[in-house]
Design a protein around this motif. Sequence first.
Motif, PDB file in Angstrom:
ATOM      1  N   GLN A 145     -57.477  -4.592  -2.457  1.00  0.00           N
ATOM      2  CA  GLN A 145     -58.860  -4.181  -2.302  1.00  0.00           C
ATOM      3  C   GLN A 145     -59.665  -5.393  -1.867  1.00  0.00           C
ATOM      4  OE1 GLN A 145     -60.036  -1.776  -5.588  1.00  0.00           O
ATOM      5  NE2 GLN A 145     -62.146  -2.430  -5.434  1.00  0.00           N
ATOM      6  N   ARG A 146     -60.521  -5.220  -0.853  1.00  0.00           N
ATOM      7  CA  ARG A 146     -61.376  -6.308  -0.384  1.00  0.00           C
ATOM      8  C   ARG A 146     -62.826  -5.859  -0.427  1.00  0.00           C
ATOM      9  NH1 ARG A 146     -56.877  -6.381   2.553  1.00  0.00           N
ATOM     10  NH2 ARG A 146     -57.569  -5.055   4.240  1.00  0.00           N
ATOM     11  N   ILE A 147     -63.680  -6.757  -0.774  1.00  0.00           N
ATOM     12  CA  ILE A 147     -65.107  -6.434  -0.826  1.00  0.00           C
ATOM     13  C   ILE A 147     -65.747  -6.638   0.553  1.00  0.00           C
ATOM     14  CG2 ILE A 147     -67.298  -7.069  -1.870  1.00  0.00           C
ATOM     15  CD1 ILE A 147     -65.775  -6.395  -4.230  1.00  0.00           C
ATOM     16  N   GLY A 148     -65.429  -7.762   1.212  1.00  0.00           N
ATOM     17  CA  GLY A 148     -65.961  -8.013   2.550  1.00  0.00           C
ATOM     18  C   GLY A 148     -65.413  -6.995   3.527  1.00  0.00           C
ATOM     19  N   SER A 149     -66.229  -6.214   4.149  1.00  0.00           N
ATOM     20  CA  SER A 149     -65.935  -5.110   5.067  1.00  0.00           C
ATOM     21  C   SER A 149     -65.208  -3.958   4.363  1.00  0.00           C
ATOM     22  CB  SER A 149     -65.173  -5.580   6.311  1.00  0.00           C
ATOM     23  OG  SER A 149     -63.846  -5.921   6.011  1.00  0.00           O
ATOM     24  N   ALA A 150     -65.264  -3.911   3.059  1.00  0.00           N
ATOM     25  CA  ALA A 150     -64.845  -2.790   2.207  1.00  0.00           C
ATOM     26  C   ALA A 150     -63.534  -2.127   2.630  1.00  0.00           C
ATOM     27  CB  ALA A 150     -65.953  -1.756   2.134  1.00  0.00           C
ATOM     28  N   SER A 151     -62.443  -2.754   2.377  1.00  0.00           N
ATOM     29  CA  SER A 151     -61.132  -2.242   2.756  1.00  0.00           C
ATOM     30  C   SER A 151     -60.284  -1.991   1.513  1.00  0.00           C
ATOM     31  CB  SER A 151     -60.436  -3.252   3.672  1.00  0.00           C
ATOM     32  OG  SER A 151     -59.152  -2.824   3.979  1.00  0.00           O
ATOM     33  N   VAL A 152     -59.498  -0.936   1.529  1.00  0.00           N
ATOM     34  CA  VAL A 152     -58.584  -0.601   0.437  1.00  0.00           C
ATOM     35  C   VAL A 152     -57.222  -0.307   1.051  1.00  0.00           C
ATOM     36  CG1 VAL A 152     -58.080   1.019  -1.421  1.00  0.00           C
ATOM     37  CG2 VAL A 152     -60.430   0.350  -0.973  1.00  0.00           C
ATOM     38  N   ASP A 153     -56.177  -0.940   0.513  1.00  0.00           N
ATOM     39  CA  ASP A 153     -54.804  -0.672   0.951  1.00  0.00           C
ATOM     40  C   ASP A 153     -54.083   0.075  -0.159  1.00  0.00           C
ATOM     41  OD1 ASP A 153     -55.171  -2.054   3.324  1.00  0.00           O
ATOM     42  OD2 ASP A 153     -54.460  -3.947   2.491  1.00  0.00           O
ATOM     43  N   TYR A 154     -53.380   1.125   0.226  1.00  0.00           N
ATOM     44  CA  TYR A 154     -52.650   1.918  -0.749  1.00  0.00           C
ATOM     45  C   TYR A 154     -51.163   1.584  -0.686  1.00  0.00           C
ATOM     46  CZ  TYR A 154     -56.842   4.706  -1.290  1.00  0.00           C
ATOM     47  OH  TYR A 154     -58.116   5.106  -1.556  1.00  0.00           O
ATOM     48  N   THR A 155     -50.469   1.843  -1.788  1.00  0.00           N
ATOM     49  CA  THR A 155     -49.025   1.606  -1.838  1.00  0.00           C
ATOM     50  C   THR A 155     -48.313   2.657  -0.988  1.00  0.00           C
ATOM     51  OG1 THR A 155     -48.862   2.948  -3.828  1.00  0.00           O
ATOM     52  CG2 THR A 155     -49.108   0.575  -4.127  1.00  0.00           C
ATOM     53  N   ASP A 156     -47.033   2.429  -0.717  1.00  0.00           N
ATOM     54  CA  ASP A 156     -46.277   3.360   0.103  1.00  0.00           C
ATOM     55  C   ASP A 156     -45.771   4.549  -0.722  1.00  0.00           C
ATOM     56  OD1 ASP A 156     -44.456   2.003  -1.399  1.00  0.00           O
ATOM     57  OD2 ASP A 156     -43.132   1.497   0.240  1.00  0.00           O
ATOM     58  N   VAL A 157     -45.168   5.508  -0.049  1.00  0.00           N
ATOM     59  CA  VAL A 157     -44.701   6.735  -0.696  1.00  0.00           C
ATOM     60  C   VAL A 157     -43.613   6.437  -1.722  1.00  0.00           C
ATOM     61  CG1 VAL A 157     -43.510   8.918  -0.276  1.00  0.00           C
ATOM     62  CG2 VAL A 157     -45.347   8.204   1.228  1.00  0.00           C
ATOM     63  N   ALA A 158     -42.718   5.520  -1.413  1.00  0.00           N
ATOM     64  CA  ALA A 158     -41.599   5.223  -2.320  1.00  0.00           C
ATOM     65  C   ALA A 158     -42.080   4.697  -3.667  1.00  0.00           C
ATOM     66  CB  ALA A 158     -40.656   4.219  -1.672  1.00  0.00           C
ATOM     67  N   SER A 159     -43.227   4.033  -3.694  1.00  0.00           N
ATOM     68  CA  SER A 159     -43.715   3.498  -4.966  1.00  0.00           C
ATOM     69  C   SER A 159     -44.146   4.595  -5.930  1.00  0.00           C
ATOM     70  CB  SER A 159     -44.869   2.528  -4.722  1.00  0.00           C
ATOM     71  OG  SER A 159     -45.982   3.219  -4.180  1.00  0.00           O
ATOM     72  N   ALA A 160     -44.394   5.789  -5.441  1.00  0.00           N
ATOM     73  CA  ALA A 160     -44.758   6.904  -6.321  1.00  0.00           C
ATOM     74  C   ALA A 160     -43.561   7.397  -7.124  1.00  0.00           C
ATOM     75  CB  ALA A 160     -45.339   8.051  -5.503  1.00  0.00           C
ATOM     76  N   PHE A 161     -42.356   7.020  -6.712  1.00  0.00           N
ATOM     77  CA  PHE A 161     -41.142   7.449  -7.396  1.00  0.00           C
ATOM     78  C   PHE A 161     -40.658   6.439  -8.431  1.00  0.00           C
ATOM     79  CE2 PHE A 161     -40.970  10.118  -3.641  1.00  0.00           C
ATOM     80  CZ  PHE A 161     -40.515  11.307  -4.149  1.00  0.00           C
ATOM     81  N   THR A 162     -41.350   5.319  -8.584  1.00  0.00           N
ATOM     82  CA  THR A 162     -40.885   4.334  -9.558  1.00  0.00           C
ATOM     83  C   THR A 162     -41.060   4.877 -10.972  1.00  0.00           C
ATOM     84  OG1 THR A 162     -43.049   3.248  -9.560  1.00  0.00           O
ATOM     85  CG2 THR A 162     -41.378   2.344  -8.090  1.00  0.00           C
ATOM     86  N   GLY A 163     -40.111   4.572 -11.807  1.00  0.00           N
ATOM     87  CA  GLY A 163     -40.193   4.992 -13.207  1.00  0.00           C
ATOM     88  C   GLY A 163     -39.668   6.390 -13.441  1.00  0.00           C
ATOM     89  N   GLN A 164     -40.458   7.182 -14.113  1.00  0.00           N
ATOM     90  CA  GLN A 164     -40.039   8.503 -14.580  1.00  0.00           C
ATOM     91  C   GLN A 164     -39.613   9.464 -13.472  1.00  0.00           C
ATOM     92  OE1 GLN A 164     -39.242   9.513 -17.498  1.00  0.00           O
ATOM     93  NE2 GLN A 164     -38.848  11.596 -16.816  1.00  0.00           N
ATOM     94  N   PRO A 165     -40.337   9.598 -12.356  1.00  0.00           N
ATOM     95  CA  PRO A 165     -39.881  10.552 -11.337  1.00  0.00           C
ATOM     96  C   PRO A 165     -38.476  10.250 -10.815  1.00  0.00           C
ATOM     97  CG  PRO A 165     -42.138   9.936 -10.910  1.00  0.00           C
ATOM     98  CD  PRO A 165     -41.641   9.038 -12.004  1.00  0.00           C
TER      99      PRO A 165
END
Length: 120
Positions: A64-84
Amino acid sequence: MLTWSDLGIQDEDLAREIMIVARDIAPCLATLEPPDENALNALAVLRRVASEITSRGSRSVKAQRIGSASVDYTDVASAFTGQPARALRALCAASVPAALPRGSFPADRPISRLWPEKRS
């Protein structure tokens, strides 16, 4: 066979990517059919992953960056970490019959030459 349309999300490309990652984690998903209990359980896990990815909550923020307000999201594979990922692997383990031995075993063993087994 479970397909991307079973996930119930509008973004076809995202749904296909979720299915690709899921099949990489649990290859047996390609053989499960929806009336089967394991298929329905896998579908529940996949729908939960899909809803988490589409909601893009704070858990998905990678940077997350404040200057020019940018947000980067994780990739699809990271949603499968852990329990799924554990749940999908467990479903594949449950779909394999465990009663039969895997592989072949030699009848004559090297140790039997030193101490022959007595069969009565």
